[in-house]
Design an enzyme around this catalytic site. Structure first.
Site, PDB file in Angstrom:
ATOM      1  N   GLY A 244      42.339  30.860   3.225  1.00 55.16           N
ATOM      2  CA  GLY A 244      43.133  29.790   3.824  1.00 55.16           C
ATOM      3  C   GLY A 244      42.856  29.472   5.276  1.00 55.16           C
ATOM      4  N   PRO A 282      38.489  34.606   1.893  1.00 57.90           N
ATOM      5  CA  PRO A 282      38.186  33.395   2.656  1.00 57.90           C
ATOM      6  C   PRO A 282      37.099  32.556   1.998  1.00 57.90           C
ATOM      7  CG  PRO A 282      37.099  35.276   3.652  1.00 57.90           C
ATOM      8  CD  PRO A 282      37.881  35.811   2.480  1.00 57.90           C
ATOM      9  N   CYS A 350      31.088   1.999  -6.848  1.00 51.52           N
ATOM     10  CA  CYS A 350      31.907   0.803  -7.044  1.00 51.52           C
ATOM     11  C   CYS A 350      33.390   1.147  -7.028  1.00 51.52           C
ATOM     12  CB  CYS A 350      31.524   0.149  -8.364  1.00 51.52           C
ATOM     13  SG  CYS A 350      29.772  -0.203  -8.385  1.00 51.52           S
ATOM     14  N   GLU A 351      33.861   1.588  -5.884  1.00 45.65           N
ATOM     15  CA  GLU A 351      35.270   1.917  -5.680  1.00 45.65           C
ATOM     16  C   GLU A 351      35.550   1.700  -4.205  1.00 45.65           C
ATOM     17  OE1 GLU A 351      37.620   3.915  -7.640  1.00 45.65           O
ATOM     18  OE2 GLU A 351      36.324   4.446  -9.317  1.00 45.65           O
ATOM     19  N   TYR A 378      33.640  22.949   0.159  1.00 49.97           N
ATOM     20  CA  TYR A 378      34.311  21.980  -0.702  1.00 49.97           C
ATOM     21  C   TYR A 378      33.622  20.621  -0.667  1.00 49.97           C
ATOM     22  CZ  TYR A 378      37.794  25.650  -0.661  1.00 49.97           C
ATOM     23  OH  TYR A 378      38.427  26.852  -0.772  1.00 49.97           O
TER      24      TYR A 378
HETATM   25  N1  LLP Z   1      42.032  32.283  -2.812  1.00 48.05           N
HETATM   26  C1  LLP Z   1      42.647  31.443  -3.658  1.00 48.05           C
HETATM   27  C2  LLP Z   1      43.477  31.992  -4.729  1.00 48.05           C
HETATM   28  C3  LLP Z   1      42.487  30.051  -3.504  1.00 48.05           C
HETATM   29  O1  LLP Z   1      43.121  29.214  -4.321  1.00 48.05           O
HETATM   30  C4  LLP Z   1      41.668  29.551  -2.457  1.00 48.05           C
HETATM   31  C5  LLP Z   1      41.471  28.111  -2.279  1.00 48.05           C
HETATM   32  C6  LLP Z   1      41.023  30.474  -1.613  1.00 48.05           C
HETATM   33  C7  LLP Z   1      41.236  31.827  -1.812  1.00 48.05           C
HETATM   34  C8  LLP Z   1      40.131  30.047  -0.485  1.00 48.05           C
HETATM   35  O2  LLP Z   1      40.813  29.304   0.470  1.00 48.05           O
HETATM   36  P1  LLP Z   1      40.057  28.833   1.806  1.00 48.05           P
HETATM   37  O3  LLP Z   1      39.764  30.069   2.629  1.00 48.05           O
HETATM   38  O4  LLP Z   1      38.827  28.148   1.423  1.00 48.05           O
HETATM   39  O5  LLP Z   1      41.034  27.924   2.464  1.00 48.05           O
HETATM   40  N2  LLP Z   1      39.259  21.403  -1.950  1.00 48.05           N
HETATM   41  C9  LLP Z   1      40.178  21.588  -0.842  1.00 48.05           C
HETATM   42  C10 LLP Z   1      40.534  23.038  -0.647  1.00 48.05           C
HETATM   43  C11 LLP Z   1      41.109  23.694  -1.888  1.00 48.05           C
HETATM   44  C12 LLP Z   1      41.425  25.152  -1.717  1.00 48.05           C
HETATM   45  C13 LLP Z   1      41.773  25.794  -3.023  1.00 48.05           C
HETATM   46  N3  LLP Z   1      42.017  27.209  -2.989  1.00 48.05           N
HETATM   47  C14 LLP Z   1      39.553  20.959   0.395  1.00 48.05           C
HETATM   48  O6  LLP Z   1      38.473  20.393   0.307  1.00 48.05           O
HETATM   49  O7  LLP Z   1      40.162  20.982   1.468  1.00 48.05           O
END
Ligand code: LLP
Length: 424
Positions: A244, A282, A350-351, A378
């Site tokens: 996160g 992470p 086309c959007e 992502y």
């Molecule tokens: N652990 C779990 C259970 C998760 O669901 C996630 C992300 C992470 C770890 C990793 O989180 P991070 O460190 O990357 O924040 N597509 C979105 C972000 C979706 C995150 C989903 N879960 C974007 O592009 O901002």
């Protein structure tokens, strides 16, 4: 000119470099749209997490959904990381990249029986279980195959991570995790189920979090639960504090990974939990600032209300702006000594939602190259094939060396596996 957030992505004179490679040279060699990653930036990101955990029993499990390209996974295998996976597909990918299954944690609200079976067969470290129903199925699958599933419950601490609603996951209204209120009972049930071994506790409150406060709140709630669970005679060996941590796309100022970890460890120690194994998951902070998406300007289209800069990358390559109204930096790969004009940078799809950036001041001409910054997380992993567009190529850079790590997807690959109806 300094570029927000980006590490190992910088101008030398008027030319944009990733480490010691000019982005324009790479684009010429490999074509566009092209993802370019700095391996050094990824290694440094991993070591920032690991540094603060040194001397403790720990595992940094890279959340591979952020970028699951094999060479990226391989980079983190070499850095000693574990992995957080959310599907059978991610499991096969990470094994193909050389990961040790015993360093893999399996998250997700909808694990299928087949996915559980395969994960048990290869011996993953832990299943992060998200519901009671899942626990029952996992118990049945494990017992039937004569194996034991190590589990941690993903608890929902009901704290607001202060992030975008689509990527906030630790609130009661979200589909994730077991409620704080139910957790002790569910642990007791888990301990009594055949084929289940209680191993730890897990939480993940959202993504692109830019403050330490919500983490500390969630940690306190989790530690309260650990105390309550252990008061029933059960033992929880590890604490998995999820992922996160945010990155800088524009002017966000998230804590550094090591500062965040230090603050959390301090609280863990103060509350007498310092003996536990610590896991993190992470994703974004490991890869986000390590990559750019290079794209060629196809046409400039001046208009009465808006000027459009039409590029060859689109929402299928990079969906974050279309999906979350995410702001991502966009810069020229070669600076021009001309007055900038304000453009919406859009793709060929086309959007109207196919845009990469709005109201950007750019000095560009058709044929120039642009780079979308902080595109390591992502972006490629969320790419698709809408409008029958093949996915972009990817290059990994280390110093002055560069390797094509994914070939550009060709049109024929897009309909491989499809069938025409028989002639009638
Ligand atoms: N652990 C779990 C259970 C998760 O669901 C996630 C992300 C992470 C770890 C990793 O989180 P991070 O460190 O990357 O924040 N597509 C979105 C972000 C979706 C995150 C989903 N879960 C974007 O592009 O901002």
């Amino acid at each position: 000119m300094t570029l927000p957030g980006s590490t190992h992505v910088a101008y030398r004179g008027d030319t944009l470099f990733v480490e010691d490679c000019s982005v324009a040279d790479l684009a010429k060699r490999f074509g566009t749209p092209l993802y370019v990653y700095s391996q050094t930036a990824m290694r440094e990101a991993a070591s920032a997490w690991q540094r603060a955990l040194a001397g403790r029993d720990h595992l940094v499990c890279y959340a591979m959904k952020a970028n699951s390209s094999l060479a990226v996974l391989q980079t983190f295998v070499e850095a000693g990381c574990g992995f957080d996976i959310v599907s059978g597909g991610e499991l096969e990918r990470v094994l193909a990249a050389g990961a040790d299954a015993r360093k893999v944690v399996f998250s997700g609200v909808g694990k299928t029986r087949a996915e559980m079976q395969r994960a048990l067969q290869v011996g993953v470290l832990c299943f992060n279980v998200e519901s009671e129903a899942e626990l029952d199925v996992l118990s049945a699958v494990a017992s039937a195959s004569g194996r034991t599933a190590r589990v941690s419950l993903r608890v929902n601490p009901d704290v607001d991570a202060g992030t975008h609603p689509y990527i906030s996951t630790g609130l009661k209204a979200n589909k994730f995790g077991v409620s704080h209120e139910r957790a002790v009972d569910v642990y007791r049930r888990a301990a009594a189920l055949p084929g289940i071994e209680v191993a730890g506790i897990d939480c993940h409150i959202g993504s692109q979090i830019t403050e330490i406060g919500p983490y500390l709140d969630a940690l306190d709630r989790v530690l309260d639960l650990v105390d309550a669970v252990e008061a029933t005679g059960l033992r929880l060996h590890h604490l998995d504090l999820g992922g996160g941590l945010g990155i800088t796309y524009t002017d966000e100022t998230p804590p550094a990974a090591d500062a965040l970890v230090e603050a959390l460890l301090q609280r863990i120690d103060e509350r007498g939990h310092g003996h536990r194994r610590i896991l993190f998951e992470p994703g974004r902070s490991m890869v986000g600032n390590a990559g750019v998406l290079a794209s060629e300007v196809l046409y400039l289209k001046p208009g009465e209300a808006k000027n459009f800069c039409i590029v060859d990358a689109a929402m299928n390559d990079l969906v974050r702006p279309a999906m979350y109204q995410a702001w991502m930096g966009i810069v020229a790969c070669r600076l021009r000594n001309e007055a900038p004009v304000t453009y919406d940078v859009v793709g060929p799809i086309c959007e109207s939602g196919d845009w990469l950036g709005r109201d950007r001041a750019l000095a560009v001409q058709a044929g120039d190259l642009l780079a979308v910054l902080s595109a390591g997380a992502y972006c490629m992993s969320m790419a698709g094939n809408y409008n029958s567009r093949g996915r972009a190529a990817e290059v990994m850079v280390a110093g002055s060396q560069s390797w094509l790590i994914r070939e550009r997807e060709q049109p024929s690959e897009l309909f491989r596996g499809e069938r025409l109806l028989p002639k009638r």
